[in-house]
Design a protein around this motif. Structure first.
Motif, PDB file in Angstrom:
ATOM      1  N   GLN A 109       0.571  -0.828   0.030  1.00 11.50           N
ATOM      2  CA  GLN A 109       0.198  -0.047  -0.438  1.00 11.50           C
ATOM      3  C   GLN A 109       0.962   1.125  -0.083  1.00 11.50           C
ATOM      4  OE1 GLN A 109      -2.738  -0.257   2.855  1.00 11.50           O
ATOM      5  NE2 GLN A 109      -3.205   1.638   2.477  1.00 11.50           N
ATOM      6  N   GLU A 113       0.148   4.697  -1.732  1.00 12.99           N
ATOM      7  CA  GLU A 113      -0.536   6.294  -1.325  1.00 12.99           C
ATOM      8  C   GLU A 113       0.082   7.288  -1.510  1.00 12.99           C
ATOM      9  OE1 GLU A 113      -0.607   5.075   2.919  1.00 12.99           O
ATOM     10  OE2 GLU A 113      -3.225   5.806   2.692  1.00 12.99           O
ATOM     11  N   MET A 145      -7.816   6.607  -1.457  1.00 13.37           N
ATOM     12  CA  MET A 145      -6.696   7.382  -1.428  1.00 13.37           C
ATOM     13  C   MET A 145      -7.706   8.569  -2.464  1.00 13.37           C
ATOM     14  SD  MET A 145      -3.391   4.924  -2.209  1.00 13.37           S
ATOM     15  CE  MET A 145      -3.374   2.692  -0.946  1.00 13.37           C
TER      16      MET A 145
END
Ligand code: NAX
Ligand code: K
Length: 187
Positions: A109, A113, A145
């Motif tokens: 992630q 991100e 996001m």
């Protein structure tokens, strides 16, 4: 303009490969180069993360990641499946990518991100049935996001025909067409 469903696009690609004799790896190189050129023209020098799936849509992703890095762009590359699951034309372009001195990590992630722009080459016209793990969980994370998502060919998880769009399909900000527009763009 001609609009196609996934099976028709496959038939067009099959015709180009089997009847005209264009190698599928060349089609993929061209598709990836056109997409990369479009990205460089329209999005400028931001921080990119290219997310790559197991099929030929992911193969486009290796070409895009290579071209962006050759042009000095800041790019992190994350591959969703284990490396040995990538086969055929996509494996060929993965090897060219690695032999050119570039690298990738397994999906995480954090790089997604921290990127300004996500290039989505996870799933394209080859999707069948419900979105399976780990893709559905990854799409859920990405949809929360606030970076820009550019999908290549189709937002991952969206079928190429008129079937309903699954709840957790990726929500793209932009879609770059490969070949011909897909029927689901209009439904
Ligand atoms: N030579 C070619 O065939 C070309 C293909 N192109 C690209 O290739 C794409 C189509 O490639 P493919 O047919 O390999 O398909 P995709 O790359 O869309 O997906 C196939 C992969 O997704 C997995 N998958 C299928 N259904 C799933 C589901 N419900 N949940 C999770 N995973 C699932 C399969 O196991 C397979 O590994 C196009 O969208 C386009 O981007 C372009 O590079 C042009 C040339
Ligand atoms: K995609």
């Amino acid at each position: 303009m001609r609009v196609v469903a996934g099976e028709e696009m496959k038939a067009v690609d099959r015709y180009a490969i089997e009847e005209i004799g264009i190698d599928g790896r060349i089609l993929m190189e061209n598709a990836g180069r056109v997409a990369a050129k479009n990205i460089m023209k329209n999005f400028g020098r931001q921080k990119f993360c290219v997310l790559i799936g197991s099929g030929n849509n992911g193969g486009d992703g290796f070409v895009i990641a290579k071209v962006l890095q050759e042009n000095g762009y800041h790019v992190s590359v994350c591959v969703i499946p284990e490396r040995d699951k990538i086969k055929g034309d996509a494996e060929y372009h993965m090897n060219i990518y690695l032999n050119s001195g570039f690298s990738f990590t397994q999906y995480d992630q954090a790089p997604a991100e921290s990127a300004d722009i996500i290039v989505d080459t996870m799933l394209g016209t080859g999707i069948k049935g419900e979105i399976r793990s780990p893709y559905k969980e990854i799409f859920r994370e990405l949809n929360k996001m606030d970076n820009t998502i550019i999908s290549v060919d189709l937002p991952s998880g969206v079928p190429a025909d008129e079937s309903p769009v699954p709840e957790h399909a990726l929500q793209a900000d932009h879609t770059l067409i490969i070949g011909l527009p897909k029927l689901s763009y209009y439904t």
